[in-house]
Design an enzyme around this catalytic site. Structure first.
Site, PDB file in Angstrom:
ATOM      1  N   SER A  66       6.656  -6.427  -1.849  1.00 37.52           N
ATOM      2  CA  SER A  66       5.898  -7.595  -2.287  1.00 37.52           C
ATOM      3  C   SER A  66       4.462  -7.146  -2.509  1.00 37.52           C
ATOM      4  CB  SER A  66       5.946  -8.722  -1.248  1.00 37.52           C
ATOM      5  OG  SER A  66       5.024  -8.492  -0.212  1.00 37.52           O
ATOM      6  N   TYR A  79       4.083  -7.912   8.756  1.00 40.21           N
ATOM      7  CA  TYR A  79       4.814  -7.910   7.489  1.00 40.21           C
ATOM      8  C   TYR A  79       4.201  -6.903   6.519  1.00 40.21           C
ATOM      9  CZ  TYR A  79       6.596  -9.656   3.010  1.00 40.21           C
ATOM     10  OH  TYR A  79       7.171  -9.757   1.769  1.00 40.21           O
TER      11      TYR A  79
END
Length: 218
Positions: A66, A79
């Protein structure tokens, strides 16, 4: 697949989850858990298939990252850290396997309408909201996930768009390393390349909806 088909041509690593919280709230166990899924899960799957792909001198490994794997995201250190690790590991292995026609690529979307909240793939740190220096900003950031703005919805992309990008990479004769999907991913990286560090950080923190943590009154 190998037992039934005798070969394995494509691996797509997509398993991950997102945990929201500031560094002061995250426990070491929580950081280990998200790293185990988001990073070591990818590594384990890659190691499981590369021997077969090398033997057949063909393979496509596509790891889903991402924009948070290219630039850090506020209140998402676990993350982003794991996704950065995926990117670094993927590029190193790409160089090792490239001479044998085994390509490793990253597909990097942002703002995807995936229903991750309903699946429980976005969580809060167990100590969420306990640190007064960060609690308001962290909650604001989390609420952005719960209730996207109309502007967020306009810029969001569909699961089908990401699937199409994966298919294109898988079928490409010479797959690129990094494929960014959607307006948000491309816009963020354009800002990162073309603005000063201070200007980009101001833009990015505002865009994420967390703002600047406020120093509490003494």
């Amino acid at each position: 697949v190998i037992e039934q088909e005798g070969r394995l041509d494509i691996l797509v690593n997509n398993a991950s989850y997102h945990m929201v919280g500031c560094q002061e709230e995250f426990s070491i166990d929580e950081i280990r858990a998200i790293t185990d899924t988001n990073y070591f899960g990818t590594v384990n799957m890659m190691k499981a298939v590369t021997a077969t792909m090398l033997k057949q001198c063909f393979g496509r490994i596509i790891n889903i990252s991402s924009v948070g794997g290219e630039v850090g995201m506020t209140f998402s250190a676990g993350y982003s850290g794991a996704k950065h690790a995926v990117t670094g590991y993927s590029y190193s292995v790409r160089l090792e396997l490239k001479p044998y026609n085994v390509a490793v690529s990253i597909v990097s979307p942002a703002g995807v309408k995936t229903g991750t909240l309903e699946m429980g793939a976005v969580q809060k740190a167990a100590a969420h909201g306990t640190n007064p220096m960060f609690s308001a900003a962290v909650e604001q950031f989390y609420q952005r996930y719960l209730k996207p703005t109309k502007e967020d919805e306009k810029m969001a992309i569909t699961k089908e768009s990401v699937a199409a990008a994966i298919e294109q990479v898988a079928s490409h004769a010479k797959p690129p390393f990094m494929v960014r999907v959607g307006f948000i991913s491309k816009m963020v990286m354009c800002h990162q390349r073309n603005r000063s560090q201070a200007a980009f950080e101001g833009f990015w923190m505002g865009a994420l909806g967390g703002g600047m943590p406020k120093k509490p009154a003494v």
